[in-house]
Design a protein around this motif. Structure first.
Motif, PDB file in Angstrom:
ATOM      1  N   LEU A  73       0.826  -1.204   0.000  1.00 21.10           N
ATOM      2  CA  LEU A  73       0.000   0.000   0.000  1.00 21.10           C
ATOM      3  C   LEU A  73       0.864   1.261   0.000  1.00 21.10           C
ATOM      4  CD1 LEU A  73      -3.042   0.586   0.003  1.00 21.10           C
ATOM      5  CD2 LEU A  73      -2.922   0.809   2.487  1.00 21.10           C
ATOM      6  N   ALA A  74       2.003   1.232   0.709  1.00 17.61           N
ATOM      7  CA  ALA A  74       2.843   2.424   0.809  1.00 17.61           C
ATOM      8  C   ALA A  74       3.496   2.790  -0.513  1.00 17.61           C
ATOM      9  CB  ALA A  74       3.927   2.198   1.869  1.00 17.61           C
ATOM     10  N   LEU A  75       3.682   1.832  -1.406  1.00 20.07           N
ATOM     11  CA  LEU A  75       4.357   2.096  -2.682  1.00 20.07           C
ATOM     12  C   LEU A  75       3.365   2.423  -3.801  1.00 20.07           C
ATOM     13  CD1 LEU A  75       7.174   2.187  -3.915  1.00 20.07           C
ATOM     14  CD2 LEU A  75       6.970  -0.238  -4.445  1.00 20.07           C
TER      15      LEU A  75
ATOM     16  N   LEU B 295      -9.689  -7.250  -6.814  1.00 17.12           N
ATOM     17  CA  LEU B 295      -9.253  -5.893  -6.504  1.00 17.12           C
ATOM     18  C   LEU B 295     -10.396  -5.019  -6.020  1.00 17.12           C
ATOM     19  CD1 LEU B 295      -6.696  -5.045  -9.343  1.00 17.12           C
ATOM     20  CD2 LEU B 295      -6.271  -5.920  -7.055  1.00 17.12           C
ATOM     21  N   THR B 296     -11.604  -5.251  -6.531  1.00 12.76           N
ATOM     22  CA  THR B 296     -12.748  -4.455  -6.091  1.00 12.76           C
ATOM     23  C   THR B 296     -12.978  -4.643  -4.600  1.00 12.76           C
ATOM     24  OG1 THR B 296     -13.749  -4.719  -8.277  1.00 12.76           O
ATOM     25  CG2 THR B 296     -15.175  -3.964  -6.498  1.00 12.76           C
ATOM     26  N   ALA B 297     -12.923  -5.889  -4.129  1.00 10.61           N
ATOM     27  CA  ALA B 297     -13.085  -6.159  -2.700  1.00 10.61           C
ATOM     28  C   ALA B 297     -11.928  -5.571  -1.903  1.00 10.61           C
ATOM     29  CB  ALA B 297     -13.183  -7.662  -2.466  1.00 10.61           C
ATOM     30  N   MET B 298     -10.726  -5.617  -2.455  1.00  6.83           N
ATOM     31  CA  MET B 298      -9.565  -5.058  -1.755  1.00  6.83           C
ATOM     32  C   MET B 298      -9.695  -3.543  -1.612  1.00  6.83           C
ATOM     33  SD  MET B 298      -6.423  -7.284  -3.390  1.00  6.83           S
ATOM     34  CE  MET B 298      -5.191  -6.422  -2.390  1.00  6.83           C
ATOM     35  N   VAL B 299     -10.243  -2.880  -2.642  1.00  8.30           N
ATOM     36  CA  VAL B 299     -10.471  -1.437  -2.554  1.00  8.30           C
ATOM     37  C   VAL B 299     -11.479  -1.134  -1.455  1.00  8.30           C
ATOM     38  CG1 VAL B 299     -11.439   0.554  -3.770  1.00  8.30           C
ATOM     39  CG2 VAL B 299      -9.847  -0.960  -4.949  1.00  8.30           C
ATOM     40  N   ALA B 300     -12.560  -1.934  -1.397  1.00 11.54           N
ATOM     41  CA  ALA B 300     -13.579  -1.721  -0.376  1.00 11.54           C
ATOM     42  C   ALA B 300     -13.024  -1.926   1.038  1.00 11.54           C
ATOM     43  CB  ALA B 300     -14.755  -2.665  -0.618  1.00 11.54           C
ATOM     44  N   GLU B 301     -12.060  -2.824   1.170  1.00  9.94           N
ATOM     45  CA  GLU B 301     -11.464  -3.118   2.478  1.00  9.94           C
ATOM     46  C   GLU B 301     -10.280  -2.221   2.799  1.00  9.94           C
ATOM     47  OE1 GLU B 301     -10.461  -7.197   2.146  1.00  9.94           O
ATOM     48  OE2 GLU B 301     -12.549  -7.887   2.030  1.00  9.94           O
TER      49      GLU B 301
ATOM     50  N   GLN C 295      -7.390  -2.168   1.250  1.00 10.18           N
ATOM     51  CA  GLN C 295      -6.118  -2.840   1.005  1.00 10.18           C
ATOM     52  C   GLN C 295      -5.502  -2.445  -0.336  1.00 10.18           C
ATOM     53  OE1 GLN C 295      -6.809  -7.037   1.363  1.00 10.18           O
ATOM     54  NE2 GLN C 295      -7.544  -6.893   3.476  1.00 10.18           N
ATOM     55  N   PHE C 296      -6.251  -1.721  -1.158  1.00  6.97           N
ATOM     56  CA  PHE C 296      -5.757  -1.302  -2.472  1.00  6.97           C
ATOM     57  C   PHE C 296      -6.356   0.061  -2.771  1.00  6.97           C
ATOM     58  CE2 PHE C 296      -4.918  -1.428  -7.036  1.00  6.97           C
ATOM     59  CZ  PHE C 296      -3.740  -2.165  -7.095  1.00  6.97           C
ATOM     60  N   ARG C 297      -5.503   0.978  -3.258  1.00  8.75           N
ATOM     61  CA  ARG C 297      -5.968   2.344  -3.519  1.00  8.75           C
ATOM     62  C   ARG C 297      -6.971   2.371  -4.667  1.00  8.75           C
ATOM     63  NH1 ARG C 297      -2.580   6.820  -1.745  1.00  8.75           N
ATOM     64  NH2 ARG C 297      -3.509   7.956  -3.488  1.00  8.75           N
ATOM     65  N   ALA C 298      -8.050   3.101  -4.452  1.00  8.23           N
ATOM     66  CA  ALA C 298      -9.084   3.184  -5.475  1.00  8.23           C
ATOM     67  C   ALA C 298      -8.566   3.889  -6.719  1.00  8.23           C
ATOM     68  CB  ALA C 298     -10.309   3.918  -4.922  1.00  8.23           C
ATOM     69  N   ASP C 299      -7.768   4.988  -6.543  1.00  5.28           N
ATOM     70  CA  ASP C 299      -7.283   5.718  -7.716  1.00  5.28           C
ATOM     71  C   ASP C 299      -6.337   4.866  -8.560  1.00  5.28           C
ATOM     72  OD1 ASP C 299      -5.329   5.693  -5.782  1.00  5.28           O
ATOM     73  OD2 ASP C 299      -5.064   7.868  -5.686  1.00  5.28           O
TER      74      ASP C 299
END
Length: 522
Positions: A292-294, A330-336, A338-342
């Motif tokens: 996430l930081a990168l 990835l959609t679930a990861m964005v909701a949680e 864990q992954f940037r939406a942009d």
């Protein structure tokens, strides 16, 4: 050997020298400038006599004088007289010469190898300047002709280094060259054809592609194929598996390292994957594992097409087409969070979903044949064939590892047996217990239960026909059952079947009136 006259502007006015001053009484001329001119004239005469050939070129690159020795090279250069040669621009009459570079930069080239239709030569090139240091022209000397005979050890070393350089370039080009084409994505089922159709369409664009699918479905193969079909096919294809690189090294892996950025860093620095892929394609496998930081720095590189190496303040522009792939949602990861939406929106420009193997069992026979051919080629073993009962047994498995798992099973059986025809008995030794007995796996069982069997033969009768025919029949019945259950609503039927609406239309068009929905279709 005629020496240049003292009124030649390139031999006298070009000579540097201090202001005139009294000289001690030694019998030499009292004018120091005259002494320098005399020394220069003597050196010029020595060079003209010692060198095998010599020429003088003015500021405009025109040849103004050649020595007697140089005249013997004229026929090989395509000239029958000095008059036809002198006065021409040097780069027009002497292929591969660098005299123009010496004039423009003012830097001498004390030793160089020149090769053209006249032969190979060891040459030296020197700029000519006036008293103010302005370059007025250049002098070129042919020190040796045919140095391959007079300097054989040096030439042999040079030739060896040249061959090694060419070999290294070829190897690097081979490593960066795409390994697969879209035709290499095997399958003629509707879902496989749809994936290939989408791949061909996106290949013509420069937009970012996101490949979605379970592990082992061929995402890396299709990434290579898209690059090979794109206008960037002649440039590099660079892949990086994000899950295989430690988080602490990912920034350096992507963006490179400046010289001396940290203790232990290479003195010359190191280019990152973005720089290596400049002009070509960068494949980001398992993008869902990006820390996430990168992610903000990756987003900037994708949006601005520029990278900043680790430990550097300089920003480098790059021209990279990105293909990302993931087996995660990835959609679930964005909701949680864990992954940037942009970043997800930047990657999800042209998504392509690759079907799981259980969704295209009609391609199973073609896949088995292709994989066995590749296994035989790589292992040096004889090519194997698979019997009908073995194909039926393989079709009963749900294949959670998809094509990668199928290859693993085929390789095990091929290496453990000497028979050229592999039967169901050979595969039972490596397949799960339920499949060994010929019992369909969970996914296959669900598909069987979802089909309409009111007018269908028993399961045993279905498996008695060739596998592709049995799978096609099962597919038709499942579509008819879904259309009947949804009263012909194709959107709802496609959702119930777990396929795209376009895929459903393709199947209906392929089967014709046999599977047409009722009149109240929406």
């Amino acid at each position: 050997m005629p020496a240049p006259q003292h009124d030649d502007p390139l031999t006298l006015r070009a000579l540097p020298g201090p202001a005139a001053s009294p000289a001690p009484s030694t019998g030499l001329p009292q004018d120091a400038a005259a002494v320098l001119q005399l020394a220069a004239q003597s050196m010029f005469d020595v060079f003209a006599q010692a060198a095998q050939g010599m020429m003088v070129v003015d500021r405009s690159h025109r040849i103004v004088w050649i020595s007697e020795g140089y005249k013997r090279f004229l026929p090989a250069l395509g000239f029958d007289s000095e008059q036809a040669f002198v006065g021409r621009r040097v780069e027009e009459v002497v292929p591969n010469t660098l005299m123009a570079q010496v004039i423009e930069t003012g830097r001498p080239m004390l030793l160089d190898l020149l090769t053209n239709q006249a032969g190979s030569f060891l040459v030296s090139r020197l700029p000519l300047r006036d008293a103010q240091g302005v370059v007025l022209g250049a002098v070129g000397l042919v020190l040796l002709d045919h140095p391959e005979t007079t300097m054989q050890p040096l030439m042999l070393k040079f030739a060896r280094l040249q061959r090694e350089l060419e070999d290294a370039r070829r190897q690097l080009a081979a490593q960066r060259r795409p390994k697969h084409t879209i035709a290499g994505y095997i399958g003629s089922s509707a879902v496989a054809m749809e994936a290939k159709r989408q791949a061909r369409r996106v290949a013509a664009t420069a937009a970012t592609v996101l490949l979605l699918g379970e592990t082992g479905t061929g995402k890396e193969l299709l990434a290579h194929a898209i690059h090979a079909a794109s206008p960037r096919a002649g440039a590099a294809f660079v892949g990086v598996n994000i899950a295989a690189v430690p988080d602490s090294l990912l920034e350096a892996e992507f963006f490179g390292v400046a010289p001396g950025a940290y203790t232990g860093a290479e003195r010359k620095g190191r280019d990152g994957k973005f720089k290596l892929a400049d002009g070509g394609t960068l494949f980001l496998d398992e993008i869902g594992d990006m820390p996430l930081a990168l992610q903000p720095k990756l987003l900037r590189a994708l949006q601005e097409q520029e990278v900043e190496p680790l430990g550097s303040n300089q920003v480098h522009k790059v021209d990279v087409r990105v293909i990302a792939a993931t087996s995660r949602d990835l959609t679930a990861m964005v909701a949680e969070g864990q992954f940037r939406a942009d970043l997800f929106y930047r990657l999800n420009v042209l998504p392509i979903r690759l079907p799981a193997l259980c969704e295209r069992l009609g391609d199973l026979e073609a896949l088995v044949e292709a994989l066995l051919e590749d296994i035989a080629r790589r292992s040096g073993l004889a090519h194997r064939a698979v019997s009908e009962d073995a194909l039926a047994l393989l079709a009963a498995h749900d294949w959670p590892g998809n094509i990668r798992e199928l290859r693993n099973v085929l390789e095990q059986v091929a290496l453990l047996n000497d028979e050229l025809l592999l039967t169901a008995a050979h595969f039972r030794a490596v397949l799960p217990a339920g499949v060994r007995a010929g019992v369909p796996g969970p996914l296959a069982s669900d598909a069987l239960q979802g089909a309409s069997w009111s007018t269908a033969p028993g399961a045993g009768e279905l498996l008695a026909v060739p596998l592709p025919q049995a799978v096609a029949e099962l597919e038709r019945r499942a579509v008819r059952a879904a259309l009947a259950a949804t009263r012909g609503n194709k959107v709802a039927a496609a959702r119930q079947l777990g396929i795209a609406r376009a895929t459903l239309y393709e199947k209906l068009a392929l089967w014709g009136r046999e599977a047409e929905p009722p009149p109240d279709d929406r």
